[in-house]
Design an enzyme around this catalytic site. Structure first.
Site, mmCIF file in Angstrom:
data_model
loop_
_atom_site.group_PDB
_atom_site.id
_atom_site.type_symbol
_atom_site.label_atom_id
_atom_site.label_comp_id
_atom_site.label_asym_id
_atom_site.label_seq_id
_atom_site.Cartn_x
_atom_site.Cartn_y
_atom_site.Cartn_z
ATOM 1 N N ASP A 1 -13.511 14.689 -0.827
ATOM 2 C CA ASP A 1 -12.987 14.188 -2.485
ATOM 3 C C ASP A 1 -11.461 14.332 -1.819
ATOM 4 O OD1 ASP A 1 -10.932 13.877 -3.650
ATOM 5 O OD2 ASP A 1 -11.619 14.506 -5.860
ATOM 6 N N TYR B 1 1.342 0.377 -7.127
ATOM 7 C CA TYR B 1 0.069 0.692 -5.550
ATOM 8 C C TYR B 1 0.897 0.702 -3.988
ATOM 9 C CZ TYR B 1 -2.804 -1.216 -1.425
ATOM 10 O OH TYR B 1 -3.955 -1.181 -0.687
HETATM 11 N N1 LIG Z 1 -8.666 -4.226 -0.037
HETATM 12 C C1 LIG Z 1 -6.913 -4.860 0.665
HETATM 13 O O1 LIG Z 1 -7.497 -6.603 0.493
HETATM 14 C C2 LIG Z 1 -6.473 -3.878 0.942
HETATM 15 C C3 LIG Z 1 -5.305 -4.705 1.481
HETATM 16 C C4 LIG Z 1 -4.190 -4.117 2.607
HETATM 17 C C5 LIG Z 1 -4.807 -2.428 2.769
HETATM 18 N N2 LIG Z 1 -5.717 -1.577 2.015
HETATM 19 C C6 LIG Z 1 -5.954 -0.309 2.644
HETATM 20 O O2 LIG Z 1 -6.995 -0.326 3.127
HETATM 21 C C7 LIG Z 1 -7.809 0.854 3.213
HETATM 22 C C8 LIG Z 1 -9.326 1.118 3.127
HETATM 23 O O3 LIG Z 1 -9.078 -0.369 1.870
HETATM 24 P P1 LIG Z 1 -10.128 -0.970 1.900
HETATM 25 O O4 LIG Z 1 -10.510 -2.087 1.219
HETATM 26 O O5 LIG Z 1 -11.552 -0.776 2.280
HETATM 27 O O6 LIG Z 1 -10.479 -0.312 -0.169
HETATM 28 P P2 LIG Z 1 -11.967 0.073 -0.643
HETATM 29 O O7 LIG Z 1 -12.780 -1.098 -0.367
HETATM 30 O O8 LIG Z 1 -10.902 0.396 -2.247
HETATM 31 O O9 LIG Z 1 -12.354 1.494 -0.565
HETATM 32 C C9 LIG Z 1 -11.493 2.726 -0.210
HETATM 33 C C10 LIG Z 1 -12.378 4.523 -0.900
HETATM 34 O O10 LIG Z 1 -12.100 5.282 -1.024
HETATM 35 C C11 LIG Z 1 -12.559 6.212 -2.137
HETATM 36 N N3 LIG Z 1 -12.087 6.957 -1.948
HETATM 37 C C12 LIG Z 1 -11.157 7.071 -3.150
HETATM 38 N N4 LIG Z 1 -10.626 8.231 -4.113
HETATM 39 C C13 LIG Z 1 -10.824 8.634 -2.457
HETATM 40 C C14 LIG Z 1 -10.414 10.690 -3.274
HETATM 41 N N5 LIG Z 1 -10.294 11.169 -3.565
HETATM 42 N N6 LIG Z 1 -11.318 10.518 -1.992
HETATM 43 C C15 LIG Z 1 -12.140 10.263 -0.805
HETATM 44 N N7 LIG Z 1 -12.425 8.921 -1.040
HETATM 45 C C16 LIG Z 1 -11.884 8.492 -2.021
HETATM 46 C C17 LIG Z 1 -13.620 5.093 -3.028
HETATM 47 O O11 LIG Z 1 -14.500 5.500 -2.941
HETATM 48 P P3 LIG Z 1 -15.022 5.020 -5.133
HETATM 49 O O12 LIG Z 1 -14.690 3.825 -4.837
HETATM 50 O O13 LIG Z 1 -15.785 5.866 -5.099
HETATM 51 O O14 LIG Z 1 -13.312 5.229 -5.273
HETATM 52 C C18 LIG Z 1 -13.972 3.475 -1.804
HETATM 53 O O15 LIG Z 1 -14.468 3.866 -1.024
HETATM 54 C C19 LIG Z 1 -7.101 1.427 1.632
HETATM 55 O O16 LIG Z 1 -5.804 2.079 2.653
HETATM 56 C C20 LIG Z 1 -6.733 0.268 1.741
HETATM 57 O O17 LIG Z 1 -5.479 0.331 0.751
HETATM 58 C C21 LIG Z 1 -6.568 -2.448 1.942
#
Ligand SMILES: NC(=O)c1ccc[n+]([C@@H]2O[C@H](COP(=O)([O-])OP(=O)(O)OC[C@H]3O[C@@H](n4cnc5c(N)ncnc54)[C@H](OP(=O)(O)O)[C@@H]3O)[C@@H](O)[C@H]2O)c1
Length: 288
Positions: free
Chosen positions: A34, A123
């Site tokens: 975490d 966000y």
């Molecule tokens: N998805 C998009 O469209 C998008 C667009 C622009 C930028 N981004 C950025 O790209 C990056 C990757 O996004 P993604 O799409 O892979 O997001 P994601 O699928 O939501 O993955 C985020 C991961 O972070 C974990 N997490 C949350 N709180 C945490 C904590 N306190 N400690 C450790 N892990 C934690 C979540 O676990 P849980 O599910 O168990 O909480 C999840 O596995 C992020 O920085 C996001 O802001 C994403």
């Protein structure tokens, strides 16, 4: 070391790790580590002392963040401070991901990294503040702003459209938000290629501590994207265009998200696939 390894981007790193035998990977899901827990970060730092952290951990529920402001702030901003506090001592470098949502400016031309930021949601604000923490730290930190991420893992627009197509004959999708989808596979591969590029040309580490845009090439709207998802996957669901006003959400999204990728391409010798090609590959992987 990859944090948030259970997320859609994190899982892409895991799936491609074997293609990079020169690199040793350590994957930490939310359950394993975490990032809000500085003591856990300390333990990991002492046990593995990584050369690079790829921080995929984030609070990504954009609308829910309007109601969970504090949690979003703690994960997207404060935890960045904890990572800096712990890893400043160990010569670790960071790759951190941020969002196109920090921009609401420069309409009509590709957004470059020097366009003013104007976050309009909780966000986006918390992501921008997280960026600033890394940018102002002494840790070499590569900050990648990306947009509209999808993959075969987790939940995302592509999978939602495919799921809805099972029960709906028609859907309404916004056509006045313009940008480029990003296949998480391509973003993960670009990140590892950048790290390999740094291993080859160590002076390029000086290009860290900066912000870079990354999305697939090309431009589209959510409406056109949905249309192509259905066309490519042979679904009969009809798509009708609507405006963002007709589809109100708790968090405001930028109308214009088309990002220029020239800086990351030039500095790290990348080639970026077109979104159309990327979508085809993702749909094939989903089918397989
Ligand atoms: N998805 C998009 O469209 C998008 C667009 C622009 C930028 N981004 C950025 O790209 C990056 C990757 O996004 P993604 O799409 O892979 O997001 P994601 O699928 O939501 O993955 C985020 C991961 O972070 C974990 N997490 C949350 N709180 C945490 C904590 N306190 N400690 C450790 N892990 C934690 C979540 O676990 P849980 O599910 O168990 O909480 C999840 O596995 C992020 O920085 C996001 O802001 C994403």
């Amino acid at each position: 070391m990859i944090t948030g390894a259970g997320g859609q981007l994190g899982q892409e790193f895991k799936a491609m790790a074997a293609d990079y035998p020169q690199l040793q990977f350590y994957f930490f899901t939310h359950h394993d580590l975490d990032i809000l827990d500085e003591k856990m970060l300390e333990d990991v730092s002492q046990n593995i002392s990584p050369d690079f952290i790829i921080n995929c951990a984030a609070y990504t529920a954009v609308d829910k963040a309007e109601e969970e402001k504090s949690l979003s702030y703690r994960i997207n901003t404060l935890a960045c401070r904890s990572i800096v506090n712990v890893f400043e001592k160990t010569n670790t470098k960071i790759v951190h991901f941020s969002s196109d949502y920090v921009y609401h400016t420069c309409f009509g031309k590709p957004l470059t990294e020097d366009c003013p930021t104007e976050p309009k949601s909780v966000y986006a604000n918390t992501k921008l503040e997280g960026e600033d923490i890394f940018r102002n730290s002494t840790i070499p930190s590569l900050i990648i702003r990306t947009s509209w991420v999808y993959s075969p893992y987790g939940s995302n627009f592509v999978k939602t459209m495919l799921r809805l197509s099972e029960t709906k004959e028609s859907l309404q999708v916004v056509y006045d938000q313009i940008g480029t989808p990003t296949y998480a596979f391509d973003l993960a591969k670009a990140t590892l290629d950048i790290i390999m590029n740094i291993q080859k040309y160590p002076d390029k580490i000086l290009l860290f501590n900066d912000v870079y845009n990354y999305a697939n090439e090309g431009v589209t709207s959510w409406y056109d994207f949905a249309t192509f998802i259905f066309k490519m996957s042979g679904k009969k669901t009809e798509v009708f265009p609507i405006t963002s006003d007709q589809y109100p959400t708790l968090a405001q999204r930028p109308k214009w998200s088309l990002m220029s990728k020239q800086k990351i391409i030039n500095n790290f010798d990348l080639t970026i696939p077109h979104w159309y090609d990327a979508l085809e590959r993702c749909l094939k992987n989903l089918k397989d």
